[in-house]
Design an enzyme around this catalytic site. Structure first.
Site, PDB file in Angstrom:
ATOM      1  N   ASP A 100     -37.570  -1.453   5.904  1.00  0.00           N
ATOM      2  CA  ASP A 100     -36.134  -1.702   6.033  1.00  0.00           C
ATOM      3  C   ASP A 100     -35.499  -1.968   4.672  1.00  0.00           C
ATOM      4  OD1 ASP A 100     -36.411  -1.526   8.751  1.00  0.00           O
ATOM      5  OD2 ASP A 100     -36.700  -3.676   9.011  1.00  0.00           O
ATOM      6  N   ARG A 101     -34.237  -1.664   4.551  1.00  0.00           N
ATOM      7  CA  ARG A 101     -33.519  -1.896   3.293  1.00  0.00           C
ATOM      8  C   ARG A 101     -33.584  -3.363   2.857  1.00  0.00           C
ATOM      9  NH1 ARG A 101     -28.116  -2.295   1.191  1.00  0.00           N
ATOM     10  NH2 ARG A 101     -27.811  -0.859  -0.552  1.00  0.00           N
TER      11      ARG A 101
END
Length: 307
Positions: free
Chosen positions: A103-104
């Site tokens: 995930d970012r």
């Protein structure tokens, strides 16, 4: 015997574009093989001449296997329009793509490569390849949290596989997964009423972050690749494993509504069967959905206690 490859894979292996994009080039008639326009699905050899828009493809680049310590804020995508894309961040000279994703808001170890064949084998949950994470949450942990996380949490219409969870601090734990559901750890924590503050992947299979600072990358060593190849040597074909896993997932993750409908249908079939057998009858002699009253005495002659 000459090794043959599907044309879209042949094009993709040169780093020109992805297989999907190659299919589009072929469909649009922009690809020529040995002076002729090919059909979809055709196979070619290294000795064949392949042109796209009249230009010859580059030679297939040397295989690249990269370990990258992804910082928070980098997006695991090859989409060029996304400024924070991981390919731009690594800035490798040849076309590469990530194996899986982080995930970012997460950081840590992720692999990148230019070899498509190895991707699904590493990602395949059925192969039980371990990925280890260090997670910090927003409030103190307890034994119940650790036990529930380890034994499976219901998310995304399924139950997560059992995993190893170890508390390492009042609000920190490590977790070793062999599957990669979308935002899995965050969703598992949310289910138990916790919010993830930081999430860092520290290991994939036999490879760790040791010696890699945030934002740095390196090539995997020959020894690391030998161990990886050995661990995926028995991996089945992607399609075969997908079918098996989808069957298992379907059995585990049937929506409750579907189960209720099935149960109701079973009840209706049973009722119809009982009516046919004359077990249910109304006051007017017609089939009824109410069971006939029992006599005040049973077949053994015992009096009923009902007044």
């Amino acid at each position: 015997m000459t090794d043959l490859k599907r044309l879209n894979k042949f094009i993709s292996d040169t780093g020109f574009c992805s297989r999907r994009e190659a299919d589009k080039y072929i469909e649009d008639g922009r690809v020529i093989v040995n002076g002729m326009r090919p059909v979809m699905g055709v196979k070619v050899a290294l000795s064949d001449t392949v042109l796209i828009d009249g230009k010859a493809l580059k030679k297939v680049p040397k295989r690249a296997y990269i370990a990258y310590n992804k910082p928070v804020g980098i997006t695991c995508t090859t989409e060029r329009k996304i400024q924070s894309n991981i390919v731009k961040a690594v800035n490798y000279p040849d076309r590469i793509f990530p194996i899986g994703r982080l995930d970012r808001p997460s950081e840590g170890l992720i692999f990148l490569t230019n070899e498509g064949d190895i991707v699904n084998k590493i990602l395949r949950a059925g192969n039980n390849h371990e990925k280890e994470y260090v997670v910090t949450v927003d409030k103190p942990l307890n034994r119940q949290f650790v036990n529930k996380m380890a034994n499976g949490i219901p998310i995304l219409d399924t139950v997560t596989k059992k995993c190893k969870v170890t508390q390492t601090g009042s609000q920190q734990f490590t977790i070793v997964l062999t599957q990669g559901l979308n935002r899995q750890i965050r969703r598992m924590c949310e289910y138990l009423g916790y919010e993830v503050v930081t999430l860092k992947r520290t290991r994939i299979m036999n490879v760790t972050l040791k010696g890699l600072k945030v934002g740095q990358w390196r090539h995997l060593t020959e020894q690391e690749m030998a161990e990886i190849n050995n661990s995926i040597a028995d991996s089945g074909k992607t399609e075969e494993l997908s079918v098996d896993e989808n069957k298992q997932s379907a059995n585990i993750s049937k929506p409750l509504q579907e189960r209720s409908v099935r149960k109701e249908d079973d009840k209706k079939r049973d009722f119809a069967k009982h009516v046919k057998q004359g077990r249910f009858e109304s006051k007017h002699g017609q089939p009824s959905n109410k069971p006939a009253r029992r006599n005040s005495t049973t077949r053994t002659g015992t009096l009923s206690l009902k007044k």
